[in-house]
Design a protein around this motif. Structure first.
Motif, PDB file in Angstrom:
ATOM      1  N   PRO A 166     -12.838 -11.783   6.680  1.00 27.76           N
ATOM      2  CA  PRO A 166     -11.779 -12.751   7.027  1.00 27.76           C
ATOM      3  C   PRO A 166     -10.443 -12.149   7.443  1.00 27.76           C
ATOM      4  CG  PRO A 166     -12.242 -12.768   4.668  1.00 27.76           C
ATOM      5  CD  PRO A 166     -13.343 -11.990   5.313  1.00 27.76           C
ATOM      6  N   LEU A 167     -10.126 -10.930   6.990  1.00 30.03           N
ATOM      7  CA  LEU A 167      -8.845 -10.318   7.359  1.00 30.03           C
ATOM      8  C   LEU A 167      -9.039  -9.138   8.298  1.00 30.03           C
ATOM      9  CD1 LEU A 167      -6.925 -10.435   3.947  1.00 30.03           C
ATOM     10  CD2 LEU A 167      -6.801 -12.041   5.866  1.00 30.03           C
ATOM     11  N   PHE A 168     -10.217  -9.032   8.906  1.00 28.85           N
ATOM     12  CA  PHE A 168     -10.483  -7.915   9.806  1.00 28.85           C
ATOM     13  C   PHE A 168      -9.485  -7.903  10.965  1.00 28.85           C
ATOM     14  CE2 PHE A 168     -12.426  -6.113  13.605  1.00 28.85           C
ATOM     15  CZ  PHE A 168     -12.750  -4.842  13.139  1.00 28.85           C
ATOM     16  N   GLY A 169      -8.940  -6.723  11.240  1.00 30.31           N
ATOM     17  CA  GLY A 169      -8.004  -6.577  12.350  1.00 30.31           C
ATOM     18  C   GLY A 169      -6.567  -6.936  12.026  1.00 30.31           C
ATOM     19  N   ARG A 170      -6.307  -7.412  10.806  1.00 29.50           N
ATOM     20  CA  ARG A 170      -4.940  -7.790  10.417  1.00 29.50           C
ATOM     21  C   ARG A 170      -4.230  -6.601   9.773  1.00 29.50           C
ATOM     22  NH1 ARG A 170      -3.911 -12.177  13.411  1.00 29.50           N
ATOM     23  NH2 ARG A 170      -5.625 -13.666  13.254  1.00 29.50           N
ATOM     24  N   ARG A 171      -2.967  -6.478  10.072  1.00 36.09           N
ATOM     25  CA  ARG A 171      -2.141  -5.415   9.493  1.00 36.09           C
ATOM     26  C   ARG A 171      -1.138  -6.075   8.552  1.00 36.09           C
ATOM     27  NH1 ARG A 171       1.935  -1.312  11.531  1.00 36.09           N
ATOM     28  NH2 ARG A 171       1.162   0.674  10.726  1.00 36.09           N
ATOM     29  N   ILE A 172      -1.244  -5.754   7.260  1.00 30.50           N
ATOM     30  CA  ILE A 172      -0.480  -6.474   6.238  1.00 30.50           C
ATOM     31  C   ILE A 172       0.401  -5.505   5.462  1.00 30.50           C
ATOM     32  CG2 ILE A 172      -0.655  -7.899   4.170  1.00 30.50           C
ATOM     33  CD1 ILE A 172      -3.288  -8.970   5.255  1.00 30.50           C
ATOM     34  N   LEU A 173       1.673  -5.864   5.345  1.00 26.69           N
ATOM     35  CA  LEU A 173       2.642  -5.056   4.601  1.00 26.69           C
ATOM     36  C   LEU A 173       2.681  -5.516   3.148  1.00 26.69           C
ATOM     37  CD1 LEU A 173       4.928  -2.889   4.760  1.00 26.69           C
ATOM     38  CD2 LEU A 173       6.514  -4.774   5.176  1.00 26.69           C
ATOM     39  N   VAL A 174       2.367  -4.601   2.230  1.00 31.39           N
ATOM     40  CA  VAL A 174       2.403  -4.882   0.800  1.00 31.39           C
ATOM     41  C   VAL A 174       3.688  -4.300   0.237  1.00 31.39           C
ATOM     42  CG1 VAL A 174       1.325  -4.383  -1.423  1.00 31.39           C
ATOM     43  CG2 VAL A 174      -0.093  -4.991   0.553  1.00 31.39           C
ATOM     44  N   THR A 175       4.499  -5.158  -0.374  1.00 35.37           N
ATOM     45  CA  THR A 175       5.826  -4.731  -0.835  1.00 35.37           C
ATOM     46  C   THR A 175       5.923  -4.621  -2.349  1.00 35.37           C
ATOM     47  OG1 THR A 175       6.613  -7.029  -0.890  1.00 35.37           O
ATOM     48  CG2 THR A 175       6.895  -5.818   1.169  1.00 35.37           C
ATOM     49  N   ARG A 176       4.811  -4.702  -3.041  1.00 33.14           N
ATOM     50  CA  ARG A 176       4.844  -4.632  -4.507  1.00 33.14           C
ATOM     51  C   ARG A 176       5.241  -3.232  -4.957  1.00 33.14           C
ATOM     52  NH1 ARG A 176       0.156  -7.394  -7.877  1.00 33.14           N
ATOM     53  NH2 ARG A 176       1.937  -8.010  -9.118  1.00 33.14           N
ATOM     54  N   PRO A 177       5.796  -3.118  -6.168  1.00 35.40           N
ATOM     55  CA  PRO A 177       6.021  -1.785  -6.734  1.00 35.40           C
ATOM     56  C   PRO A 177       4.707  -1.023  -6.824  1.00 35.40           C
ATOM     57  CG  PRO A 177       7.148  -3.452  -8.029  1.00 35.40           C
ATOM     58  CD  PRO A 177       6.284  -4.190  -7.047  1.00 35.40           C
ATOM     59  N   LEU A 204       4.521  -0.348   1.193  1.00 35.79           N
ATOM     60  CA  LEU A 204       5.911   0.083   1.229  1.00 35.79           C
ATOM     61  C   LEU A 204       6.642  -0.627   0.088  1.00 35.79           C
ATOM     62  CD1 LEU A 204       7.866   1.845   2.883  1.00 35.79           C
ATOM     63  CD2 LEU A 204       8.510  -0.204   4.134  1.00 35.79           C
ATOM     64  N   PRO A 205       6.612  -0.050  -1.121  1.00 38.97           N
ATOM     65  CA  PRO A 205       7.225  -0.723  -2.272  1.00 38.97           C
ATOM     66  C   PRO A 205       8.695  -1.033  -2.039  1.00 38.97           C
ATOM     67  CG  PRO A 205       5.883   1.128  -2.980  1.00 38.97           C
ATOM     68  CD  PRO A 205       5.995   1.226  -1.485  1.00 38.97           C
ATOM     69  N   SER A 206       9.052  -2.296  -2.203  1.00 36.58           N
ATOM     70  CA  SER A 206      10.440  -2.701  -2.034  1.00 36.58           C
ATOM     71  C   SER A 206      11.245  -2.458  -3.292  1.00 36.58           C
ATOM     72  CB  SER A 206      10.507  -4.188  -1.662  1.00 36.58           C
ATOM     73  OG  SER A 206       9.894  -4.967  -2.680  1.00 36.58           O
ATOM     74  N   MET A 207      10.529  -2.350  -4.433  1.00 37.29           N
ATOM     75  CA  MET A 207      11.190  -2.161  -5.715  1.00 37.29           C
ATOM     76  C   MET A 207      10.535  -0.995  -6.453  1.00 37.29           C
ATOM     77  SD  MET A 207      13.298  -4.762  -5.591  1.00 37.29           S
ATOM     78  CE  MET A 207      13.920  -4.825  -7.278  1.00 37.29           C
ATOM     79  N   THR A 208      11.320  -0.373  -7.326  1.00 35.37           N
ATOM     80  CA  THR A 208      10.811   0.708  -8.156  1.00 35.37           C
ATOM     81  C   THR A 208      10.957   0.316  -9.620  1.00 35.37           C
ATOM     82  OG1 THR A 208      11.433   2.389  -6.527  1.00 35.37           O
ATOM     83  CG2 THR A 208      11.070   3.138  -8.776  1.00 35.37           C
ATOM     84  N   VAL A 209       9.900   0.510 -10.382  1.00 35.53           N
ATOM     85  CA  VAL A 209       9.939   0.216 -11.818  1.00 35.53           C
ATOM     86  C   VAL A 209      10.551   1.408 -12.545  1.00 35.53           C
ATOM     87  CG1 VAL A 209       8.556  -0.268 -13.870  1.00 35.53           C
ATOM     88  CG2 VAL A 209       7.914  -1.251 -11.668  1.00 35.53           C
ATOM     89  N   THR A 210      11.516   1.130 -13.405  1.00 37.53           N
ATOM     90  CA  THR A 210      12.195   2.186 -14.162  1.00 37.53           C
ATOM     91  C   THR A 210      12.127   1.878 -15.659  1.00 37.53           C
ATOM     92  OG1 THR A 210      14.355   1.086 -14.109  1.00 37.53           O
ATOM     93  CG2 THR A 210      13.802   2.520 -12.242  1.00 37.53           C
ATOM     94  N   GLU A 211      12.579   2.827 -16.441  1.00 36.17           N
ATOM     95  CA  GLU A 211      12.672   2.589 -17.877  1.00 36.17           C
ATOM     96  C   GLU A 211      13.781   1.563 -18.154  1.00 36.17           C
ATOM     97  OE1 GLU A 211      10.606   3.767 -20.243  1.00 36.17           O
ATOM     98  OE2 GLU A 211       9.514   4.471 -18.480  1.00 36.17           O
ATOM     99  N   PRO A 212      13.685   0.820 -19.233  1.00 33.66           N
ATOM    100  CA  PRO A 212      14.738  -0.159 -19.548  1.00 33.66           C
ATOM    101  C   PRO A 212      16.073   0.535 -19.764  1.00 33.66           C
ATOM    102  CG  PRO A 212      13.231   0.121 -21.392  1.00 33.66           C
ATOM    103  CD  PRO A 212      12.606   0.823 -20.232  1.00 33.66           C
ATOM    104  N   ALA A 213      17.150  -0.171 -19.447  1.00 39.13           N
ATOM    105  CA  ALA A 213      18.488   0.409 -19.528  1.00 39.13           C
ATOM    106  C   ALA A 213      18.836   0.872 -20.933  1.00 39.13           C
ATOM    107  CB  ALA A 213      19.525  -0.607 -19.034  1.00 39.13           C
ATOM    108  N   ASP A 214      18.253   0.228 -21.955  1.00 37.75           N
ATOM    109  CA  ASP A 214      18.571   0.607 -23.338  1.00 37.75           C
ATOM    110  C   ASP A 214      17.665   1.715 -23.871  1.00 37.75           C
ATOM    111  OD1 ASP A 214      16.159  -0.640 -23.747  1.00 37.75           O
ATOM    112  OD2 ASP A 214      16.947  -2.270 -24.983  1.00 37.75           O
ATOM    113  N   GLY A 215      16.827   2.282 -22.972  1.00 32.85           N
ATOM    114  CA  GLY A 215      15.961   3.366 -23.391  1.00 32.85           C
ATOM    115  C   GLY A 215      14.802   2.942 -24.272  1.00 32.85           C
TER     116      GLY A 215
END
Length: 339
Positions: A89-100, A121-132
């Motif tokens: 069903p998605l043959f030939g389609r070019r899809i941009l995945v923006t998940r981390p 192409l991740p739009s966001m990066t997962v980091t450690e919580p600000a409070d460590g």
């Protein structure tokens, strides 16, 4: 290669890297005894989303505009209708995945299985919580029987479970998850969620969440992303609960992006799996370039896109990875990728 001799062997003939010499090869095969009516299939970019198949006869092969790289199959098997790959069903389609990165591989894998060419192409990066991790440690130490823990993403579930020294400490504690993807993480840890809403959105979870009763303790713990909107925390508090929000992980926009023209070159669809991802993609490429390309995971993300001046092409019926895949299949199922 003595193609005239090979023609006498019988069976199926596979020709690799033969496009440049196909006139000489086909002539020799016919001279060796193969019928000009012998079926031929030339497969270019085989097993890739760009796969193209040319079917003809051996006598007509030289007149076909073949291009390298192609695998050329000569023999009766070439007449078989084995084009299942090109009918996905998605043959030939070019899809941009923006998940981390943490979640992109699951979505990308599903889309590739359905025939799409995936650009991650991740739009966001997962980091450690600000409070460590102090908040998660507090949750693990203070959560008590009768409390609820509400998990609104797979990453939140993974971070919460990793913070526990012993899963038995969750005895008497109720777990709510936003959807099947998050439930899967909990189930893999050997537990069963107490609440999985039928509508897999924050609003759906709120619609299923109970009101607090008049007991000594009415606490809901909410480990979530640093960018999580207040929908859940405010909605649960409105039901009479004491809500304790915990930053389980940070989310920051990707530090660098390719040229906007390069990002969307040949892209048929951009997957927007959260409001934060939609905002990050919009900041990188702008509304004009996103027009007619964005597919949203749910109503909240669609609302964010509209606020940014981008009308989503379609919104998933179910706010989940499966829902996004189904949305894309539905959208492209009846159209020709060459159009």
């Amino acid at each position: 290669v003595r193609w005239d001799h090979i023609a006498k062997v019988g069976g199926t003939i596979i020709i690799l890297m033969g496009v440049a010499n196909i006139a000489e090869i086909s002539t020799a095969l016919i001279a060796g005894g193969l019928s000009p009516a012998t079926p031929v299939a030339a497969i270019r970019w085989g097993t890739r989303p760009q796969q193209q198949t040319t079917r003809c006869t051996l006598g007509d092969l030289v007149s076909r505009p073949l291009m390298a790289p192609s695998v050329i199959v000569v023999g009766e098997v070439a007449a078989e209708n084995l084009n299942w790959f090109e009918q996905r069903p998605l043959f030939g389609r070019r899809i941009l995945v923006t998940r981390p990165t943490e979640g992109a591989s699951r979505l990308a894998g599903r889309l590739r299985d359905l025939g799409a060419e995936v650009v991650s192409l991740p739009s966001m990066t997962v980091t450690e919580p600000a409070d460590g991790g102090v908040g998660l440690a507090r949750l693990a130490a203070e959560v008590a029987p009768g409390d609820w823990v509400v998990l609104s993403s797979r990453i939140a579930a993974q971070r919460f479970l990793a913070s526990l020294a012993d899963l038995r400490s969750l005895g008497g504690i109720q777990l709510a998850v936003v959807g099947p993807g998050t439930a899967e993480v909990v189930i893999q840890a050997g537990m069963t969620p107490d609440l999985v809403p039928a509508v897999t959105t924050a609003e759906g979870l709120l619609g299923s969440f109970p009101s607090a009763t008049q007991t000594e303790r009415s606490v809901v713990w909410l480990p979530q992303s640093s960018l999580a909107p207040p929908v859940l925390s405010e909605g649960i508090a409105a039901r009479g609960w004491e809500v304790r929000v915990v930053e389980a992980y940070g989310m920051v926009r990707a530090e660098s992006w390719p040229d906007p023209h390069e990002i969307l070159e040949g892209i048929d669809a951009v997957t927007c799996m959260s409001s934060s991802a939609a905002a990050a993609v919009h900041a990188a490429v702008g509304s004009e370039r996103l027009a007619g390309k964005c597919y949203s995971i749910g109503p909240s993300t669609s609302a964010t896109l509209v606020e940014l001046g981008v009308q989503p092409v379609a919104t998933a019926e179910h706010a989940s990875l499966d829902g996004m895949v189904e949305c894309l299949v539905w959208a492209f199922g009846e159209s020709d990728p060459q159009e």
